[in-house]
Design an enzyme around this catalytic site. Structure first.
Site, PDB file in Angstrom:
ATOM      1  N   ASP A   1       3.911   0.938   2.239  1.00  0.00           N
ATOM      2  CA  ASP A   1       3.115   1.647   1.241  1.00  0.00           C
ATOM      3  C   ASP A   1       1.766   2.020   1.860  1.00  0.00           C
ATOM      4  O   ASP A   1       0.989   1.131   2.237  1.00  0.00           O
ATOM      5  CB  ASP A   1       2.917   0.748   0.026  1.00  0.00           C
ATOM      6  CG  ASP A   1       2.484   1.506  -1.207  1.00  0.00           C
ATOM      7  OD1 ASP A   1       2.115   2.684  -1.083  1.00  0.00           O
ATOM      8  OD2 ASP A   1       2.500   0.921  -2.308  1.00  0.00           O
ATOM      9  N   ASP A   2       1.487   3.305   1.998  1.00  0.00           N
ATOM     10  CA  ASP A   2       0.199   3.798   2.524  1.00  0.00           C
ATOM     11  C   ASP A   2      -0.041   3.443   3.987  1.00  0.00           C
ATOM     12  O   ASP A   2      -1.199   3.366   4.425  1.00  0.00           O
ATOM     13  CB  ASP A   2      -0.972   3.260   1.695  1.00  0.00           C
ATOM     14  CG  ASP A   2      -1.022   3.823   0.285  1.00  0.00           C
ATOM     15  OD1 ASP A   2      -0.137   4.623  -0.071  1.00  0.00           O
ATOM     16  OD2 ASP A   2      -1.952   3.452  -0.464  1.00  0.00           O
TER      17      ASP A   2
ATOM     18  N   HIS B   1       8.060   1.694  -8.710  1.00  0.00           N
ATOM     19  CA  HIS B   1       7.120   2.782  -9.006  1.00  0.00           C
ATOM     20  C   HIS B   1       7.790   4.105  -9.366  1.00  0.00           C
ATOM     21  O   HIS B   1       7.250   5.178  -9.103  1.00  0.00           O
ATOM     22  CB  HIS B   1       6.155   2.974  -7.832  1.00  0.00           C
ATOM     23  CG  HIS B   1       4.792   3.449  -8.277  1.00  0.00           C
ATOM     24  ND1 HIS B   1       3.803   3.807  -7.401  1.00  0.00           N
ATOM     25  CD2 HIS B   1       4.269   3.627  -9.517  1.00  0.00           C
ATOM     26  CE1 HIS B   1       2.722   4.174  -8.065  1.00  0.00           C
ATOM     27  NE2 HIS B   1       2.986   4.078  -9.343  1.00  0.00           N
TER      28      HIS B   1
ATOM     29  N   CYS C   1       2.667   8.502  -3.672  1.00  0.00           N
ATOM     30  CA  CYS C   1       3.704   7.470  -3.665  1.00  0.00           C
ATOM     31  C   CYS C   1       4.935   7.764  -4.521  1.00  0.00           C
ATOM     32  O   CYS C   1       6.056   7.765  -4.018  1.00  0.00           O
ATOM     33  CB  CYS C   1       3.105   6.131  -4.061  1.00  0.00           C
ATOM     34  SG  CYS C   1       1.901   6.236  -5.409  1.00  0.00           S
TER      35      CYS C   1
ATOM     36  N   ASP D   1       5.554   5.641   2.861  1.00  0.00           N
ATOM     37  CA  ASP D   1       5.706   6.621   1.782  1.00  0.00           C
ATOM     38  C   ASP D   1       4.700   7.760   1.845  1.00  0.00           C
ATOM     39  O   ASP D   1       4.896   8.806   1.234  1.00  0.00           O
ATOM     40  CB  ASP D   1       5.661   5.931   0.409  1.00  0.00           C
ATOM     41  CG  ASP D   1       4.305   5.305   0.093  1.00  0.00           C
ATOM     42  OD1 ASP D   1       3.467   5.155   1.011  1.00  0.00           O
ATOM     43  OD2 ASP D   1       4.080   4.949  -1.085  1.00  0.00           O
ATOM     44  N   ASN D   2       3.611   7.578   2.588  1.00  0.00           N
ATOM     45  CA  ASN D   2       2.617   8.636   2.789  1.00  0.00           C
ATOM     46  C   ASN D   2       1.598   8.123   3.800  1.00  0.00           C
ATOM     47  O   ASN D   2       1.731   7.014   4.329  1.00  0.00           O
ATOM     48  CB  ASN D   2       1.931   9.050   1.480  1.00  0.00           C
ATOM     49  CG  ASN D   2       1.483   7.883   0.622  1.00  0.00           C
ATOM     50  OD1 ASN D   2       2.020   7.649  -0.468  1.00  0.00           O
ATOM     51  ND2 ASN D   2       0.514   7.123   1.085  1.00  0.00           N
TER      52      ASN D   2
END
Length: 508
Positions: A35-36, A130, A75, A303-304
């Site tokens: 995540d991130d 999410h 996300c 995810d990004n």
């Protein structure tokens, strides 16, 4: 594919122990989605202030991609695209879904999990979901949360229902909140139960469920999820399995376990990365314990891009560049928002220590895993990039890629060396003050010292072009907008982007 099957058969006939698979075309598949995690957050992608030995080993034993992207720099839409093989703009998804939100995935359409389940795989998701729950605008968290991950093709789910920075701060297992006391239900409104995030950010708040909240210990997320995931792996050693390990690392708030605090040279941000690296190491050690490493495809990505929040700013001041030389951060259509780490590891099939510059996207996983396992499943925008994982194609597998930032007007189109963005700026956060959680866009360049020809002193110039065009082969850092020098190319790509949006799919 025939060559691949022969290689797998030879592998399974060797005295490795572990599962004697009856169908050699179906290796185990582990998808680790951070995540991130930014393009510059790993040692194998150039990071020096953080140590990621387990992930670096994964890369040295497999293939590292240098031009891999999430379909969105946000996300929820990114995760939607990964699972469904569909561009998130087709679903009008631009931002993260928070409470309350129904499931955004259409359960009548295929997902990566459902296609693998149909091919005989045991499937499980551990970590951040999410993507919403239920089929109503206000799901009741005190009853069965369905449809959810299980209706999307997973046999089992355990994890964080939304994101670690927002309520309800509980674990969900399969369809239920873990440890919920009927006498103390989860309620919308009131004061949220949280240990480490400003109350002002928690809108809408959820309260109640003190017993469930007590089980949600933020600094134990890494160990809890890793133990759950590896325990599940041990129970699947006799059948092909698909593990979707969607870690809350390294999303804010940065809450590493005690042994990782202060372990990096990049503050809390770096410490959280190093705990994530440990989690990856535990998954790989479990594969070795089960003697399944050689029959398992492991994919690690994010995810990004990295986010320039307070922790990101702390890391930057320490000399750590979250997204390497790329311009921009999470939420942006600039490269830093969506060009992400992507590592594929499969001994005997993916050449060790190899690097690929093929343009690929996480949206391609559905078509790729379908091709790998012999499924006929397709996605509206998913391309089979298996040849780029196991071989060296002599031409691009993707001719175009649409990338969605937070703001719809900044929808971007990648074509070969060119990136076109249909508006000014990054399309993400636009905070201007150092220390601001939402520092980003033009204002962030004052802090980072990055250069873009459209921006001066943290603001877009009055005479800046209305759209952006970059030649990424000549200018990966996106320092110069060449839309005025190449108006024909910009106009052509604007029309192509409009055409893709008109149609229901971009692949045959």
């Amino acid at each position: 594919m025939k060559i691949t099957l022969i290689l797998v058969t030879a592998l399974l006939l060797s005295p490795l122990g572990g599962r004697a698979a009856t169908d050699p075309s179906k290796p185990n598949i582990i998808l680790i989605l951070a995540d991130d995690l930014g393009y510059g957050d790993l040692g194998c992608y150039g990071a020096a202030k953080v140590k990621t030995p387990n992930i670096d080993k994964l890369a040295s034993g497999g293939r590292r991609f240098t031009d891999a992207h999430s379909a969105s720099s946000v996300c929820t839409p990114s995760r939607y695209a990964l699972l469904t093989g569909e561009y998130p703009f087709r679903k009008n998804l631009w931002g993260p879904v928070m409470n309350p939100s129904p499931l955004v995935v259409d359960v009548t359409k295929p997902t990566v999990a459902s296609l693998l389940k149909a091919q005989g795989y045991a499937t499980a998701c551990f970590g951040k979901w999410h993507l919403g729950f239920g089929d109503k605008p206000n799901p009741d968290w005190n009853t069965d949360l369905k449809p959810g991950p299980l209706e999307c093709g997973f046999d089992h789910y355990f994890g964080i229902p939304v994101v670690n920075s927002h309520p309800p701060f509980v674990w969900v297992e399969d369809h239920r909140v873990v440890g919920l006391d009927p006498a103390d239900p989860l309620r919308y409104g009131g004061k949220a139960e949280t240990q480490s995030f400003p109350e002002k950010m928690l809108k809408p708040a959820m309260s109640g469920a003190k017993a469930a909240h007590a089980l949600y210990r933020e600094e134990e997320h890494g160990t809890t999820l890793t133990e759950k995931a590896t325990h599940w792996m041990r129970g699947q050693k006799d059948e092909p399995f698909f593990l979707y390990f969607a870690t809350p690392h390294i999303h804010h708030p940065f809450t590493p376990g005690a042994k990782f605090k202060g372990s990096s040279e990049a503050g809390r941000y770096g410490d959280f990365i190093q705990e994530f690296d440990w989690m990856v190491g535990e998954v790989m050690r479990t594969l070795d314990e089960l003697k399944l490493r050689d029959n398992t495809l492991v994919i690690l990505t994010s995810d990004n891009g990295g986010m320039l929040n307070e922790g990101g700013q702390e890391a930057w001041k320490a000399g750590h560049r979250l997204n390497g030389e790329l311009l921009g951060f999470k939420f942006d259509s600039w490269e830093g928002g969506h060009r992400v780490p992507f590592i594929a590891h499969w001994p005997g099939h993916i050449p060790a220590g190899s690097v690929s510059n093929q343009l690929i996207c996480q949206i391609d996983l559905l078509a790729t895993l379908a091709a790998l396992t012999g499924s006929k499943t397709t996605g509206p925008d998913s391309v089979n990039v298996l040849p780029a994982m196991v071989g060296t194609p002599d031409k691009p597998l993707r001719d175009q890629l649409v990338i969605a930032p937070h703001k719809e007007k900044n929808l971007a189109l990648r074509e070969g060396r060119w990136l076109y963005i249909g508006a000014q700026g990054g399309g993400g956060f636009n905070g201007t003050k150092v220390g601001d959680h939402m520092l980003g866009g033009p204002g962030a360049l004052k802090f980072t010292g990055e250069i873009n020809s459209d921006i001066a002193n943290g603001k877009i110039k009055a005479d800046a072009p209305s759209a952006q065009l970059y030649d990424l082969e000549a200018d990966l850092a996106q320092s110069y907008n060449i839309s005025q020098e190449h108006p024909e190319q910009a106009s052509k790509m604007a029309k192509q982007l409009n055409e893709v949006q008109k149609h229901l799919h971009s692949t045959p």
